[in-house]
Design a protein around this motif. Sequence first.
Motif, PDB file in Angstrom:
ATOM      1  N   LYS A   1      22.052  83.239  -9.564  1.00  0.00           N
ATOM      2  CA  LYS A   1      21.200  84.086 -10.406  1.00  0.00           C
ATOM      3  C   LYS A   1      21.797  85.479 -10.608  1.00  0.00           C
ATOM      4  O   LYS A   1      21.560  86.115 -11.626  1.00  0.00           O
ATOM      5  N   GLU A   2      22.551  85.951  -9.625  1.00  0.00           N
ATOM      6  CA  GLU A   2      23.077  87.324  -9.689  1.00  0.00           C
ATOM      7  C   GLU A   2      24.542  87.407 -10.113  1.00  0.00           C
ATOM      8  O   GLU A   2      24.978  88.462 -10.582  1.00  0.00           O
ATOM      9  N   LEU A   3      25.287  86.337  -9.946  1.00  0.00           N
ATOM     10  CA  LEU A   3      26.707  86.337 -10.314  1.00  0.00           C
ATOM     11  C   LEU A   3      26.836  85.750 -11.710  1.00  0.00           C
ATOM     12  O   LEU A   3      26.736  84.529 -11.904  1.00  0.00           O
ATOM     13  N   HIS A   4      27.027  86.624 -12.665  1.00  0.00           N
ATOM     14  CA  HIS A   4      27.118  86.218 -14.072  1.00  0.00           C
ATOM     15  C   HIS A   4      28.158  85.115 -14.256  1.00  0.00           C
ATOM     16  O   HIS A   4      29.230  85.158 -13.667  1.00  0.00           O
ATOM     17  N   ASN A   5      27.813  84.135 -15.075  1.00  0.00           N
ATOM     18  CA  ASN A   5      28.731  83.066 -15.460  1.00  0.00           C
ATOM     19  C   ASN A   5      29.202  82.239 -14.255  1.00  0.00           C
ATOM     20  O   ASN A   5      30.392  81.982 -14.086  1.00  0.00           O
ATOM     21  N   SER A   6      28.253  81.826 -13.443  1.00  0.00           N
ATOM     22  CA  SER A   6      28.603  81.012 -12.275  1.00  0.00           C
ATOM     23  C   SER A   6      27.817  79.709 -12.309  1.00  0.00           C
ATOM     24  O   SER A   6      26.793  79.598 -12.975  1.00  0.00           O
ATOM     25  N   VAL A   7      28.335  78.721 -11.582  1.00  0.00           N
ATOM     26  CA  VAL A   7      27.687  77.420 -11.496  1.00  0.00           C
ATOM     27  C   VAL A   7      27.745  76.939 -10.048  1.00  0.00           C
ATOM     28  O   VAL A   7      28.769  77.092  -9.379  1.00  0.00           O
ATOM     29  N   VAL A   8      26.622  76.377  -9.585  1.00  0.00           N
ATOM     30  CA  VAL A   8      26.566  75.785  -8.247  1.00  0.00           C
ATOM     31  C   VAL A   8      26.947  74.317  -8.359  1.00  0.00           C
ATOM     32  O   VAL A   8      26.400  73.588  -9.189  1.00  0.00           O
ATOM     33  N   ILE A   9      27.877  73.894  -7.535  1.00  0.00           N
ATOM     34  CA  ILE A   9      28.243  72.481  -7.436  1.00  0.00           C
ATOM     35  C   ILE A   9      27.862  72.039  -6.026  1.00  0.00           C
ATOM     36  O   ILE A   9      28.463  72.470  -5.047  1.00  0.00           O
ATOM     37  N   ASP A  10      26.833  71.192  -5.957  1.00  0.00           N
ATOM     38  CA  ASP A  10      26.224  70.813  -4.687  1.00  0.00           C
ATOM     39  C   ASP A  10      26.287  69.290  -4.524  1.00  0.00           C
ATOM     40  O   ASP A  10      25.649  68.557  -5.279  1.00  0.00           O
TER      41      ASP A  10
ATOM     42  N   GLN B   1      29.674  51.522   4.681  1.00  0.00           N
ATOM     43  CA  GLN B   1      30.250  52.290   5.775  1.00  0.00           C
ATOM     44  C   GLN B   1      31.468  53.043   5.250  1.00  0.00           C
ATOM     45  O   GLN B   1      31.929  52.797   4.146  1.00  0.00           O
ATOM     46  N   GLY B   2      31.953  53.958   6.046  1.00  0.00           N
ATOM     47  CA  GLY B   2      33.108  54.743   5.641  1.00  0.00           C
ATOM     48  C   GLY B   2      32.718  55.873   4.701  1.00  0.00           C
ATOM     49  O   GLY B   2      31.543  56.117   4.452  1.00  0.00           O
ATOM     50  N   PRO B   3      33.719  56.565   4.174  1.00  0.00           N
ATOM     51  CA  PRO B   3      33.445  57.727   3.328  1.00  0.00           C
ATOM     52  C   PRO B   3      32.727  57.341   2.041  1.00  0.00           C
ATOM     53  O   PRO B   3      32.904  56.239   1.518  1.00  0.00           O
ATOM     54  N   ASN B   4      31.946  58.249   1.537  1.00  0.00           N
ATOM     55  CA  ASN B   4      31.206  58.034   0.298  1.00  0.00           C
ATOM     56  C   ASN B   4      32.119  58.398  -0.873  1.00  0.00           C
ATOM     57  O   ASN B   4      31.964  59.443  -1.513  1.00  0.00           O
ATOM     58  N   VAL B   5      33.059  57.525  -1.160  1.00  0.00           N
ATOM     59  CA  VAL B   5      34.110  57.773  -2.147  1.00  0.00           C
ATOM     60  C   VAL B   5      33.536  58.070  -3.527  1.00  0.00           C
ATOM     61  O   VAL B   5      34.019  58.954  -4.230  1.00  0.00           O
ATOM     62  N   ILE B   6      32.482  57.368  -3.913  1.00  0.00           N
ATOM     63  CA  ILE B   6      31.918  57.584  -5.244  1.00  0.00           C
ATOM     64  C   ILE B   6      31.294  58.974  -5.356  1.00  0.00           C
ATOM     65  O   ILE B   6      31.426  59.650  -6.377  1.00  0.00           O
ATOM     66  N   LYS B   7      30.652  59.451  -4.313  1.00  0.00           N
ATOM     67  CA  LYS B   7      30.086  60.811  -4.329  1.00  0.00           C
ATOM     68  C   LYS B   7      31.206  61.833  -4.479  1.00  0.00           C
ATOM     69  O   LYS B   7      31.104  62.770  -5.270  1.00  0.00           O
ATOM     70  N   TYR B   8      32.280  61.636  -3.733  1.00  0.00           N
ATOM     71  CA  TYR B   8      33.407  62.570  -3.814  1.00  0.00           C
ATOM     72  C   TYR B   8      34.046  62.537  -5.197  1.00  0.00           C
ATOM     73  O   TYR B   8      34.482  63.567  -5.718  1.00  0.00           O
ATOM     74  N   ALA B   9      34.087  61.357  -5.817  1.00  0.00           N
ATOM     75  CA  ALA B   9      34.663  61.240  -7.166  1.00  0.00           C
ATOM     76  C   ALA B   9      33.816  61.993  -8.198  1.00  0.00           C
ATOM     77  O   ALA B   9      34.357  62.650  -9.100  1.00  0.00           O
ATOM     78  N   ILE B  10      32.502  61.894  -8.058  1.00  0.00           N
ATOM     79  CA  ILE B  10      31.620  62.632  -8.963  1.00  0.00           C
ATOM     80  C   ILE B  10      31.839  64.133  -8.787  1.00  0.00           C
ATOM     81  O   ILE B  10      31.985  64.877  -9.766  1.00  0.00           O
TER      82      ILE B  10
ATOM     83  N   ILE C   1      33.288  66.877 -11.612  1.00  0.00           N
ATOM     84  CA  ILE C   1      32.558  68.085 -12.005  1.00  0.00           C
ATOM     85  C   ILE C   1      33.399  69.327 -11.706  1.00  0.00           C
ATOM     86  O   ILE C   1      33.468  70.254 -12.523  1.00  0.00           O
ATOM     87  N   VAL C   2      34.051  69.355 -10.563  1.00  0.00           N
ATOM     88  CA  VAL C   2      34.915  70.491 -10.225  1.00  0.00           C
ATOM     89  C   VAL C   2      36.047  70.613 -11.239  1.00  0.00           C
ATOM     90  O   VAL C   2      36.298  71.695 -11.785  1.00  0.00           O
ATOM     91  N   ASP C   3      36.748  69.514 -11.504  1.00  0.00           N
ATOM     92  CA  ASP C   3      37.875  69.559 -12.444  1.00  0.00           C
ATOM     93  C   ASP C   3      37.428  70.012 -13.826  1.00  0.00           C
ATOM     94  O   ASP C   3      38.104  70.810 -14.476  1.00  0.00           O
ATOM     95  N   TYR C   4      36.289  69.522 -14.277  1.00  0.00           N
ATOM     96  CA  TYR C   4      35.774  69.935 -15.580  1.00  0.00           C
ATOM     97  C   TYR C   4      35.490  71.443 -15.578  1.00  0.00           C
ATOM     98  O   TYR C   4      35.868  72.161 -16.505  1.00  0.00           O
ATOM     99  N   THR C   5      34.823  71.911 -14.537  1.00  0.00           N
ATOM    100  CA  THR C   5      34.478  73.327 -14.462  1.00  0.00           C
ATOM    101  C   THR C   5      35.733  74.196 -14.410  1.00  0.00           C
ATOM    102  O   THR C   5      35.816  75.221 -15.095  1.00  0.00           O
ATOM    103  N   VAL C   6      36.720  73.782 -13.638  1.00  0.00           N
ATOM    104  CA  VAL C   6      37.971  74.543 -13.523  1.00  0.00           C
ATOM    105  C   VAL C   6      38.724  74.569 -14.845  1.00  0.00           C
ATOM    106  O   VAL C   6      39.174  75.626 -15.299  1.00  0.00           O
ATOM    107  N   ASN C   7      38.854  73.410 -15.481  1.00  0.00           N
ATOM    108  CA  ASN C   7      39.741  73.285 -16.635  1.00  0.00           C
ATOM    109  C   ASN C   7      39.074  73.519 -17.990  1.00  0.00           C
ATOM    110  O   ASN C   7      39.768  73.814 -18.962  1.00  0.00           O
TER     111      ASN C   7
END
Length: 188
Positions: free
Chosen positions: A25-34, A53-62, A66-72
Amino acid sequence: MNRLVIMTVGKTHSGKTTFAKALEKELHNSVVIDQDNHAEFLHDYYQTLLPKQGPNVIKYAITRTIVDYTVNETNCHIIRCNSNRNRKSRLNQLAYYHEKGFTSILVTFEIPTHVLEERIAKNNRSKNVLRVASTFEEVLTRQENETNKGDVLVPIEGEADYLFVIKKPDDIQSVIGKIVNLSQRVGV
């Protein structure tokens, strides 16, 4: 334009999401990735795709998408609202952001265990984000046992360009102010 990546580091119910939303709310032009949002989305719409079982690969892929889109594709500051407790993973993420020209900030939450236990007892937060544990009490117990063992370590100076520590709720507004001021100083 120099962008910031702010990564929260802390145990369950330490205030990472509350902090991230307030900062957004206070940092202009920011996005939370949770990642909890991504876990809830998968639970609600794609339960059959979740690994048993094991790592949640699909969650990490999502999250990675989102991170790559936001960065690029945007000029937004990024607020990564995850536990980020694994040092190796944290350092890999920070290296990625540094390669992309971001200034990095770690905000670590060092809230006493008894406060976290009280918050868990009072909170009605959805357990849909949990996959390995069935309760947040279990998550906290696991995190307490992991602390400072192996690669699960509290951040130290030098991991990121800036490190802020939150030990009590009163620290939140002060740290937000410092980050907003920093964003103005680095020419953002």
